[in-house]
Design an enzyme around this catalytic site. Structure first.
Site, PDB file in Angstrom:
ATOM      1  N   TYR A 164       0.837  -1.190   0.000  1.00 45.56           N
ATOM      2  CA  TYR A 164       0.000   0.000   0.000  1.00 45.56           C
ATOM      3  C   TYR A 164       0.873   1.241   0.000  1.00 45.56           C
ATOM      4  O   TYR A 164       2.063   1.180   0.311  1.00 45.56           O
ATOM      5  CB  TYR A 164      -0.982   0.011   1.183  1.00 45.56           C
ATOM      6  CG  TYR A 164      -0.350   0.261   2.528  1.00 45.56           C
ATOM      7  CD1 TYR A 164      -0.228   1.556   3.041  1.00 45.56           C
ATOM      8  CD2 TYR A 164       0.122  -0.789   3.309  1.00 45.56           C
ATOM      9  CE1 TYR A 164       0.345   1.790   4.272  1.00 45.56           C
ATOM     10  CE2 TYR A 164       0.689  -0.565   4.546  1.00 45.56           C
ATOM     11  CZ  TYR A 164       0.797   0.728   5.031  1.00 45.56           C
ATOM     12  OH  TYR A 164       1.363   0.949   6.259  1.00 45.56           O
ATOM     13  N   CYS A 165       0.258   2.355  -0.359  1.00 44.25           N
ATOM     14  CA  CYS A 165       0.978   3.631  -0.414  1.00 44.25           C
ATOM     15  C   CYS A 165      -0.022   4.758  -0.203  1.00 44.25           C
ATOM     16  O   CYS A 165      -1.126   4.527   0.270  1.00 44.25           O
ATOM     17  CB  CYS A 165       1.698   3.773  -1.740  1.00 44.25           C
ATOM     18  SG  CYS A 165       0.561   3.861  -3.140  1.00 44.25           S
ATOM     19  N   SER A 166       0.365   5.961  -0.588  1.00 49.76           N
ATOM     20  CA  SER A 166      -0.543   7.106  -0.486  1.00 49.76           C
ATOM     21  C   SER A 166      -1.555   7.105  -1.620  1.00 49.76           C
ATOM     22  O   SER A 166      -2.681   7.568  -1.458  1.00 49.76           O
ATOM     23  CB  SER A 166       0.247   8.416  -0.521  1.00 49.76           C
ATOM     24  OG  SER A 166       1.101   8.479   0.593  1.00 49.76           O
ATOM     25  N   THR A 167      -1.138   6.614  -2.762  1.00 48.91           N
ATOM     26  CA  THR A 167      -2.036   6.536  -3.919  1.00 48.91           C
ATOM     27  C   THR A 167      -1.947   5.134  -4.504  1.00 48.91           C
ATOM     28  O   THR A 167      -0.956   4.435  -4.313  1.00 48.91           O
ATOM     29  CB  THR A 167      -1.633   7.533  -5.019  1.00 48.91           C
ATOM     30  OG1 THR A 167      -0.390   7.122  -5.578  1.00 48.91           O
ATOM     31  CG2 THR A 167      -1.530   8.951  -4.477  1.00 48.91           C
TER      32      THR A 167
END
Length: 94
Positions: free
Chosen positions: A53-56
């Site tokens: 997962y990430c920010s976007t």
């Protein structure tokens, strides 16, 4: 998988700073720009289920492609940190 308590590796591909501001409990932090270099050391089992997962979702998609191209067999996009429906950690203070 979390609800079923199945074995998996959760990888936060955001920056070290973003990870320090809060992350999903149990996630390891391997920033996207270091993922190729650090994956062999920090993700030795290429057949383990890995969720990134990430920010976007764009960065998560890039991480999935990178790890899949490196021979990891079960890599999935867990989406963005902001959309995570479960508990997260509080920011790490100095």
């Amino acid at each position: 998988m979390l609800d079923a308590k199945q074995e998996m590796v959760l990888v936060d591909v955001r920056s070290f700073n973003d990870y320090g501001m809060g992350h999903i409990p149990g996630a390891i932090n391997i920033p996207l720009n270091s993922l190729e270099m650090l994956s062999k050391e920090q993700l030795p089992d290429k057949d383990a289920p890995i969720y990134v997962y990430c920010s976007t979702q764009d960065c998560s998609n890039e991480a999935v492609e990178l790890l899949s191209g490196a021979g990891y067999t079960q890599v999935y996009n867990a989406g963005s940190y902001q959309d995570w429906p479960y508990d997260t950690t509080a920011p790490i203070s100095c």
